[in-house]
Design an enzyme around this catalytic site. Structure first.
Site, PDB file in Angstrom:
ATOM      1  N   SER A 137      -9.759   2.009   2.888  1.00 42.10           N
ATOM      2  CA  SER A 137      -8.860   2.748   2.030  1.00 42.10           C
ATOM      3  C   SER A 137      -7.856   1.891   1.277  1.00 42.10           C
ATOM      4  O   SER A 137      -7.302   2.341   0.278  1.00 42.10           O
ATOM      5  CB  SER A 137      -8.106   3.782   2.859  1.00 42.10           C
ATOM      6  OG  SER A 137      -7.283   3.135   3.812  1.00 42.10           O
ATOM      7  N   LYS A 172       0.854  -1.198   0.000  1.00 45.33           N
ATOM      8  CA  LYS A 172       0.000   0.000   0.000  1.00 45.33           C
ATOM      9  C   LYS A 172       0.883   1.238   0.000  1.00 45.33           C
ATOM     10  O   LYS A 172       1.920   1.278   0.689  1.00 45.33           O
ATOM     11  CB  LYS A 172      -0.902  -0.035   1.244  1.00 45.33           C
ATOM     12  CG  LYS A 172      -1.912   1.099   1.333  1.00 45.33           C
ATOM     13  CD  LYS A 172      -2.814   0.918   2.553  1.00 45.33           C
ATOM     14  CE  LYS A 172      -3.835   2.034   2.693  1.00 45.33           C
ATOM     15  NZ  LYS A 172      -4.722   1.871   3.863  1.00 45.33           N
ATOM     16  N   SER A 203     -10.052  -0.443   7.062  1.00 44.68           N
ATOM     17  CA  SER A 203      -9.451  -0.323   5.725  1.00 44.68           C
ATOM     18  C   SER A 203      -8.767  -1.554   5.181  1.00 44.68           C
ATOM     19  O   SER A 203      -8.386  -1.562   4.013  1.00 44.68           O
ATOM     20  CB  SER A 203      -8.459   0.832   5.700  1.00 44.68           C
ATOM     21  OG  SER A 203      -9.153   2.016   5.531  1.00 44.68           O
TER      22      SER A 203
HETATM   23  N1  GLN Z   1     -13.137   4.154   6.196  1.00 42.56           N
HETATM   24  C1  GLN Z   1     -12.573   4.618   7.430  1.00 42.56           C
HETATM   25  C2  GLN Z   1     -12.217   6.071   7.322  1.00 42.56           C
HETATM   26  O1  GLN Z   1     -12.447   6.627   6.289  1.00 42.56           O
HETATM   27  C3  GLN Z   1     -11.410   3.780   7.812  1.00 42.56           C
HETATM   28  C4  GLN Z   1     -10.161   4.125   7.134  1.00 42.56           C
HETATM   29  C5  GLN Z   1      -9.021   3.268   7.518  1.00 42.56           C
HETATM   30  O2  GLN Z   1      -9.187   2.234   8.158  1.00 42.56           O
HETATM   31  N2  GLN Z   1      -7.830   3.725   7.156  1.00 42.56           N
HETATM   32  O3  GLN Z   1     -11.713   6.662   8.228  1.00 42.56           O
END
Ligand code: GLN
Length: 490
Positions: A155, A80, A179
């Site tokens: 994400s 990532k 995420s």
């Molecule tokens: N979807 C969540 C957010 O937007 C989690 C993001 C993540 O786990 N990095 O904060």
């Protein structure tokens, strides 16, 4: 060599050892596959194929001298775009870090390199890991390999989509509020968030420091276990890293097949009520019934503060993000506005130009909840509720070994469907967030497809350092079903 790209680590390890194929051939198979499908999937922001082939040749060289380094020697791992790899771009999918090159390796990358893995590619994500769809990337959206007009989740959408489409064997992502697990569910792969403190975050660009964890994506539970095992361990460079004895998850899984322990599984009522897609509910219930038929004990439990997780998370995560992202000031790192008249102007314009909409929204929200006069009403209160959420889990784990829930309330949604409505996007994290607030380990396991051929994920939540339990529970289901062999039609 054509099907190497969808092989698992055990098969590849055997083949490499027996010289059925080389690591260079494996890498070429992945590059060919990626050249074929990447225009549809768009999982990568960047890739250096030459460098990956060079690493593969080094692995082959080690193997020819009987000097392989570890279980991942010669196996490509996708990364990532938020984890530092020395000499490679580190953009966090943001214009703010457009031309930033990392001067060092993250701890997990160092561990993978020491295990002989090939570090390949920068996988797409929501900018600074803020989002649930990978639409908030400054480098374009990734598509869901199962249905190209749908999002892959986020994400870590690129990490999930690349594994699902056979572009990489396994990959690393990060999970602050879901995420890893949410994109794993949407793309039909295994994704795991370890216990807070198990994996060092040295070299991970921080989003919300009390929540962030690094974890694996894989096409089956054993591969996830192998990758996880390679990145755990105490690291003095991360002050939240914990000293716990490391476990050999793979041999635990192999042993578990011989003497199957029947766990007690909790099913929280709050996770199966309003807003849950009917097909997801059916698939997860079916899986629970299967466990019951195998002698597992199923207990209904309650996690009474579940409905407060989303608001609490969006206060704590944005507060921490506003503080973490203050370092991107136009002075250090890469993006600096050209058009400036004063030092204040430099900060304002560089941040204004460098950050995307969603990141700005989070910084503003976070600054607001921390501001004097509002701190007690928001941040302090959220921290108190966070303790209650933790206590709910503590209580539940007095009765059960692990907890089963859906990973997401819906299957993958159509691109653009929620991008203009942040609240409905935030609500997609409803089942994953509490795990981060409580610091627990959890994984998402594929449990079938909807009628529209979209994957469904089931979440298994464990006690602190209960990684081997949740891997074992997931593995038992996986080897008795054929969902792990389902592939998107690309
Ligand atoms: N979807 C969540 C957010 O937007 C989690 C993001 C993540 O786990 N990095 O904060």
């Amino acid at each position: 060599m054509s099907d190497l790209f969808y092989s698992d680590i055990a098969f590849l390890k055997r083949g490499l050892k027996q010289k059925d194929f080389s690591s260079v051939e494996l890498m070429k198979s992945l590059i060919n596959r990626t050249n074929l499908v990447e225009s549809k999937v768009k999982a990568f922001i960047d890739r250096d194929d030459e460098d990956a082939l060079r690493q593969a040749a080094e692995s082959d060289n080690r193997r020819s001298k009987n000097m392989t380094l570890g279980p991942l020697d010669g196996i490509p791992v996708g990364i990532k775009d938020i984890l530092a790899v020395k000499g490679q771009p580190l953009r966090c999918a943001s214009k703010m870090l457009d031309s930033y090159i990392s001067p060092y390796d993250a701890k997990c990358i160092e561990q993978l390199k020491n295990a002989g893995a090939i570090i390949w590619g920068r996988l797409n994500m929501d900018e600074f890991a803020m989002g649930s769809s990978t639409e908030h990337s400054a480098y374009g959206t990734t598509s869901n390999p199962w249905k190209l007009d749908c999002i892959p989740g986020g994400s870590s959408g690129g990490s999930a989509a690349a594994v699902a489409s056979g572009e990489v064997i396994v990959s690393l992502g990060t999970d602050t509020g879901g995420s890893i697990r949410q994109p794993a569910a949407f793309c039909g792969v295994v994704g795991m968030k370890p216990t807070y403190g198990l994996v060092s975050r040295y070299g991970l660009v921080a989003f919300a420091s009390s929540l962030d964890q690094i974890g694996p994506f894989a096409r089956n539970v054993k591969d996830a276990a192998i990758l996880l095992e390679s990145i755990v361990g105490y690291d003095p460079k991360d002050s939240t890293s914990l000293k716990v004895p490391t476990e050999n998850y793979l041999s635990i899984l192999e042993e578990s097949v011989k003497c199957q322990k029947k766990y007690t599984l909790g099913v929280p009522v709050e996770f199966f009520s309003k807003g849950l897609d009917i097909e997801i509910k059916e698939k997860v219930y079916k899986a629970i019934e299967w466990y019951q038929s195998q002698g597992y004990i199923i207990k209904e439990i309650s996690l009474p503060h579940s409905d407060l997780c989303v608001p609490v998370y969006y206060i704590i995560a944005t507060a921490e993000a506003s503080s973490n992202l203050a370092r991107f000031d136009g002075v250090r790192y890469t993006h600096r506005s050209k058009d400036i008249e004063s030092i204040d102007d430099l900060f304002f314009r560089s941040r204004g130009e460098g950050f995307g909409e969603e990141v700005k929204r989070r910084i503003i929200l976070g600054t607001y909840v921390l501001s004097s006069g509002y701190y007690d009403a928001y941040y302090l209160r959220a921290q108190k509720i966070r303790s209650l959420i933790r206590k709910d889990f503590d209580k539940a784990f007095q009765e059960v070994d692990a907890i089963i829930t859906p990973t997401t309330p819906t299957p993958a949604f159509i691109e653009g469907e929620k991008s203009q409505d942040p609240l409905s996007m935030y609500l997609n994290d409803i089942y994953t967030i509490s795990v981060n607030l409580a610091g627990l380990p959890a994984l998402s396991l594929p449990v079938g497809l909807t009628q529209n051929k979209l994957p469904v994920g089931m979440q298994i939540i464990g006690k602190v350092f209960g990684e081997s339990d949740i891997l074992t529970i997931a593995h038992d289901f996986e080897i008795n079903h054929d969902y792990k062999d389902l592939r998107p039609n690309l």
